[in-house]
Design a protein around this motif. Structure first.
Motif, PDB file in Angstrom:
ATOM      1  N   ASP A  98       0.780  -0.980   0.207  1.00  0.00           N
ATOM      2  CA  ASP A  98      -0.103  -0.131   0.111  1.00  0.00           C
ATOM      3  C   ASP A  98       0.995   1.217   0.171  1.00  0.00           C
ATOM      4  O   ASP A  98       1.759   1.468   0.801  1.00  0.00           O
ATOM      5  CB  ASP A  98      -0.942  -0.072   1.201  1.00  0.00           C
ATOM      6  CG  ASP A  98      -2.127   0.846   1.224  1.00  0.00           C
ATOM      7  OD1 ASP A  98      -2.007   2.122   1.216  1.00  0.00           O
ATOM      8  OD2 ASP A  98      -3.277   0.339   0.863  1.00  0.00           O
ATOM      9  N   LEU A  99       0.466   2.151  -1.116  1.00  0.00           N
ATOM     10  CA  LEU A  99       1.292   3.611  -1.002  1.00  0.00           C
ATOM     11  C   LEU A  99       1.583   4.168   0.328  1.00  0.00           C
ATOM     12  O   LEU A  99       2.445   4.663   0.474  1.00  0.00           O
ATOM     13  CB  LEU A  99       0.297   4.289  -1.918  1.00  0.00           C
ATOM     14  CG  LEU A  99       0.524   5.885  -1.793  1.00  0.00           C
ATOM     15  CD1 LEU A  99       1.966   6.057  -2.838  1.00  0.00           C
ATOM     16  CD2 LEU A  99      -0.436   6.710  -2.569  1.00  0.00           C
ATOM     17  N   VAL A 100       0.305   4.149   1.256  1.00  0.00           N
ATOM     18  CA  VAL A 100       0.710   4.960   2.450  1.00  0.00           C
ATOM     19  C   VAL A 100       1.638   4.164   3.396  1.00  0.00           C
ATOM     20  O   VAL A 100       1.990   4.802   4.560  1.00  0.00           O
ATOM     21  CB  VAL A 100      -0.848   4.975   3.486  1.00  0.00           C
ATOM     22  CG1 VAL A 100      -1.827   5.699   2.368  1.00  0.00           C
ATOM     23  CG2 VAL A 100      -1.585   3.779   3.660  1.00  0.00           C
ATOM     24  N   CYS A 101       2.199   3.029   3.094  1.00  0.00           N
ATOM     25  CA  CYS A 101       2.993   2.403   3.941  1.00  0.00           C
ATOM     26  C   CYS A 101       4.485   2.750   3.808  1.00  0.00           C
ATOM     27  O   CYS A 101       5.295   2.269   4.391  1.00  0.00           O
ATOM     28  CB  CYS A 101       2.935   0.811   4.016  1.00  0.00           C
ATOM     29  SG  CYS A 101       1.164   0.380   4.846  1.00  0.00           S
ATOM     30  N   TYR A 102       4.653   3.402   2.765  1.00  0.00           N
ATOM     31  CA  TYR A 102       6.096   3.574   2.075  1.00  0.00           C
ATOM     32  C   TYR A 102       6.387   4.875   2.165  1.00  0.00           C
ATOM     33  O   TYR A 102       5.901   5.698   1.695  1.00  0.00           O
ATOM     34  CB  TYR A 102       6.260   2.744   0.617  1.00  0.00           C
ATOM     35  CG  TYR A 102       5.972   1.291   0.781  1.00  0.00           C
ATOM     36  CD1 TYR A 102       7.378   0.549   0.967  1.00  0.00           C
ATOM     37  CD2 TYR A 102       4.885   0.585   0.665  1.00  0.00           C
ATOM     38  CE1 TYR A 102       7.419  -0.681   1.044  1.00  0.00           C
ATOM     39  CE2 TYR A 102       4.788  -0.584   0.928  1.00  0.00           C
ATOM     40  CZ  TYR A 102       5.816  -1.373   0.832  1.00  0.00           C
ATOM     41  OH  TYR A 102       5.866  -2.726   0.930  1.00  0.00           O
ATOM     42  N   ARG A 103       7.437   5.341   3.191  1.00  0.00           N
ATOM     43  CA  ARG A 103       7.611   6.728   3.390  1.00  0.00           C
ATOM     44  C   ARG A 103       9.204   7.089   3.287  1.00  0.00           C
ATOM     45  O   ARG A 103      10.108   6.207   3.105  1.00  0.00           O
ATOM     46  CB  ARG A 103       7.535   6.717   5.112  1.00  0.00           C
ATOM     47  CG  ARG A 103       5.891   6.258   5.535  1.00  0.00           C
ATOM     48  CD  ARG A 103       4.987   7.119   5.002  1.00  0.00           C
ATOM     49  NE  ARG A 103       3.613   6.693   5.693  1.00  0.00           N
ATOM     50  CZ  ARG A 103       2.956   7.162   6.765  1.00  0.00           C
ATOM     51  NH1 ARG A 103       3.833   8.084   7.486  1.00  0.00           N
ATOM     52  NH2 ARG A 103       1.876   6.711   7.004  1.00  0.00           N
ATOM     53  N   ALA A 104       9.149   8.239   2.896  1.00  0.00           N
ATOM     54  CA  ALA A 104      10.483   8.964   2.830  1.00  0.00           C
ATOM     55  C   ALA A 104      11.140   9.083   4.034  1.00  0.00           C
ATOM     56  O   ALA A 104      10.791   9.228   4.995  1.00  0.00           O
ATOM     57  CB  ALA A 104      10.221  10.385   1.952  1.00  0.00           C
ATOM     58  N   THR A 105      12.530   9.328   3.841  1.00  0.00           N
ATOM     59  CA  THR A 105      13.188   9.671   5.181  1.00  0.00           C
ATOM     60  C   THR A 105      13.900  11.219   5.031  1.00  0.00           C
ATOM     61  O   THR A 105      14.156  11.508   6.116  1.00  0.00           O
ATOM     62  CB  THR A 105      14.436   8.658   5.093  1.00  0.00           C
ATOM     63  OG1 THR A 105      15.362   8.744   3.835  1.00  0.00           O
ATOM     64  CG2 THR A 105      14.071   7.149   5.233  1.00  0.00           C
ATOM     65  N   THR A 106      13.761  11.533   3.818  1.00  0.00           N
ATOM     66  CA  THR A 106      14.072  12.930   3.761  1.00  0.00           C
ATOM     67  C   THR A 106      13.621  13.489   2.357  1.00  0.00           C
ATOM     68  O   THR A 106      13.284  12.715   1.638  1.00  0.00           O
ATOM     69  CB  THR A 106      15.833  13.072   3.694  1.00  0.00           C
ATOM     70  OG1 THR A 106      16.352  12.418   2.514  1.00  0.00           O
ATOM     71  CG2 THR A 106      16.692  12.719   4.975  1.00  0.00           C
ATOM     72  N   PRO A 107      13.455  14.742   2.185  1.00  0.00           N
ATOM     73  CA  PRO A 107      13.766  15.784   3.338  1.00  0.00           C
ATOM     74  C   PRO A 107      12.591  15.856   4.266  1.00  0.00           C
ATOM     75  O   PRO A 107      11.469  15.138   4.225  1.00  0.00           O
ATOM     76  CB  PRO A 107      13.954  17.074   2.441  1.00  0.00           C
ATOM     77  CG  PRO A 107      12.813  16.711   1.228  1.00  0.00           C
ATOM     78  CD  PRO A 107      13.064  15.446   1.122  1.00  0.00           C
ATOM     79  N   ASN A 171      -9.352   1.689  -5.504  1.00  0.00           N
ATOM     80  CA  ASN A 171      -8.065   1.079  -5.254  1.00  0.00           C
ATOM     81  C   ASN A 171      -6.951   0.993  -6.416  1.00  0.00           C
ATOM     82  O   ASN A 171      -5.823   1.536  -6.058  1.00  0.00           O
ATOM     83  CB  ASN A 171      -8.393  -0.193  -5.008  1.00  0.00           C
ATOM     84  CG  ASN A 171      -7.264  -1.313  -4.631  1.00  0.00           C
ATOM     85  OD1 ASN A 171      -6.561  -1.023  -3.698  1.00  0.00           O
ATOM     86  ND2 ASN A 171      -6.795  -2.025  -5.484  1.00  0.00           N
ATOM     87  N   GLY A 172      -7.356   0.796  -7.576  1.00  0.00           N
ATOM     88  CA  GLY A 172      -6.645   0.994  -8.707  1.00  0.00           C
ATOM     89  C   GLY A 172      -6.042   2.388  -8.969  1.00  0.00           C
ATOM     90  O   GLY A 172      -4.830   2.545  -9.083  1.00  0.00           O
ATOM     91  N   LEU A 173      -6.846   3.292  -9.022  1.00  0.00           N
ATOM     92  CA  LEU A 173      -6.634   4.609  -9.078  1.00  0.00           C
ATOM     93  C   LEU A 173      -5.623   5.177  -8.193  1.00  0.00           C
ATOM     94  O   LEU A 173      -4.644   5.899  -8.595  1.00  0.00           O
ATOM     95  CB  LEU A 173      -7.859   5.553  -8.930  1.00  0.00           C
ATOM     96  CG  LEU A 173      -8.510   5.385 -10.326  1.00  0.00           C
ATOM     97  CD1 LEU A 173     -10.016   6.266  -9.928  1.00  0.00           C
ATOM     98  CD2 LEU A 173      -8.085   5.938 -11.523  1.00  0.00           C
ATOM     99  N   ALA A 174      -5.826   4.886  -6.719  1.00  0.00           N
ATOM    100  CA  ALA A 174      -4.999   5.321  -5.863  1.00  0.00           C
ATOM    101  C   ALA A 174      -3.741   4.608  -5.471  1.00  0.00           C
ATOM    102  O   ALA A 174      -2.715   5.200  -4.985  1.00  0.00           O
ATOM    103  CB  ALA A 174      -5.691   5.372  -4.543  1.00  0.00           C
ATOM    104  N   GLY A 175      -3.769   3.292  -5.961  1.00  0.00           N
ATOM    105  CA  GLY A 175      -2.548   2.376  -5.376  1.00  0.00           C
ATOM    106  C   GLY A 175      -2.495   2.308  -3.959  1.00  0.00           C
ATOM    107  O   GLY A 175      -1.439   1.987  -3.309  1.00  0.00           O
ATOM    108  N   SER A 176      -3.505   2.338  -3.495  1.00  0.00           N
ATOM    109  CA  SER A 176      -3.891   2.054  -2.085  1.00  0.00           C
ATOM    110  C   SER A 176      -5.174   1.552  -1.604  1.00  0.00           C
ATOM    111  O   SER A 176      -6.218   2.284  -1.686  1.00  0.00           O
ATOM    112  CB  SER A 176      -3.851   3.438  -1.436  1.00  0.00           C
ATOM    113  OG  SER A 176      -3.904   3.513   0.027  1.00  0.00           O
ATOM    114  N   ALA A 177      -5.070   0.420  -1.007  1.00  0.00           N
ATOM    115  CA  ALA A 177      -6.556  -0.227  -0.558  1.00  0.00           C
ATOM    116  C   ALA A 177      -7.031   0.468   0.632  1.00  0.00           C
ATOM    117  O   ALA A 177      -8.073   0.858   0.703  1.00  0.00           O
ATOM    118  CB  ALA A 177      -6.053  -1.561   0.110  1.00  0.00           C
ATOM    119  N   ILE A 178      -6.182   1.400   1.564  1.00  0.00           N
ATOM    120  CA  ILE A 178      -6.591   2.029   2.602  1.00  0.00           C
ATOM    121  C   ILE A 178      -6.958   3.407   2.208  1.00  0.00           C
ATOM    122  O   ILE A 178      -8.168   3.801   2.683  1.00  0.00           O
ATOM    123  CB  ILE A 178      -5.293   2.494   3.499  1.00  0.00           C
ATOM    124  CG1 ILE A 178      -4.645   1.163   4.014  1.00  0.00           C
ATOM    125  CG2 ILE A 178      -5.550   3.302   4.659  1.00  0.00           C
ATOM    126  CD1 ILE A 178      -5.511   0.547   4.833  1.00  0.00           C
TER     127      ILE A 178
END
Length: 235
Positions: A98-107, A171-178
């Motif tokens: 899920d998109l919302v689970c993958y986070r940046a570290t910076t900036p 879901n397909g549009l967002a790349g996120s089930a959440i």
């Protein structure tokens, strides 16, 4: 590439009428059929009105891409009953990465923007659905808890055909089930869903400007997410 010729508008009047199974959309007092030849009948008057309004908005020609709610309804009526298991499986698959689970570290500003948009959605999913997904800053995919994915599967299966179709579409549009689940459960609206999936793109655009071609594609996604919201809100 040749632009396909759109069919001409063949009807003069559009209305809706109550029938035994709900509310029928009517063109010149006749109910149109879906591509699979099923009558265009919706369970609520409000949903039928949404579809009727799209038909009424057509001018000299009929543009299916300008009728996002009608397209969703056609899929639900024609295919959801037969493809329900596959639709749910695709939703669970997206939840696994899920998109919302993958986070940046910076900036730090991007990290903060992701947290502001996505943390409340994960908190809602845990509180309302019992779904607790794991976040990461790794580039590689991580395994999500089996219990969380099972709960998402159950939540999707519990929906009727129209809502499930809207969920699968979002879901397909967002790349996120959440994000899609929050939209279908009316925790967020279509505009908020769109902004949630555009966090990084918006962050970049604020610094380096927007690309007109990319913005056109993004706006089409926005329109479709809002259509999913409008359909579910009318049921």
């Amino acid at each position: 590439m040749t632009t396909p010729t759109l069919p001409r508008r063949f009807y003069k009047t559009v209305d809706i009428a109550p029938v035994e199974t709900g509310f029928a959309v009517r063109l010149d007092k006749a109910t149109p059929k879906t591509p699979a030849k099923k009558p265009l009948v919706l369970p609520t008057e409000a949903a039928a009105r949404l579809v009727a309004d799209e038909w009424e908005a057509q001018t000299e020609t009929i543009d299916p891409f300008a009728m996002p709610v009608t397209r969703l309804v056609n899929v639900a009526l024609d295919r959801a009953g037969e493809t329900r298991h596959a639709m749910v499986g695709e939703i669970v698959k997206y939840a696994g990465t899920d998109l919302v689970c993958y986070r940046a570290t910076t900036p730090a500003s991007l990290v903060a923007a992701q947290a502001a948009a996505w943390d409340p959605l994960l908190q809602w999913a845990e509180a309302q659905l019992g779904v607790q997904l794991v976040t990461t800053t790794q580039a590689l995919a991580i395994d999500q808890p089996a219990d969380a994915l099972a709960r998402i599967e159950a939540a999707a299966h519990a929906l009727d055909d129209l809502r499930l179709t809207a969920l699968a579409f979002a879901n397909g549009l967002a790349g996120s089930a959440i994000v899609a689940l929050a939209l279908i459960h009316r925790h967020i609206d279509g505009e908020t869903a769109f902004r949630a999936i555009r966090v990084e793109e918006d962050w970049q655009a604020e610094r380096w400007g927007r690309d007109p071609d990319e913005e056109k594609i993004a706006n089409a996604r926005r329109v479709d997410l809002i259509a999913a919201e409008r359909l579910v809100s009318a049921l």
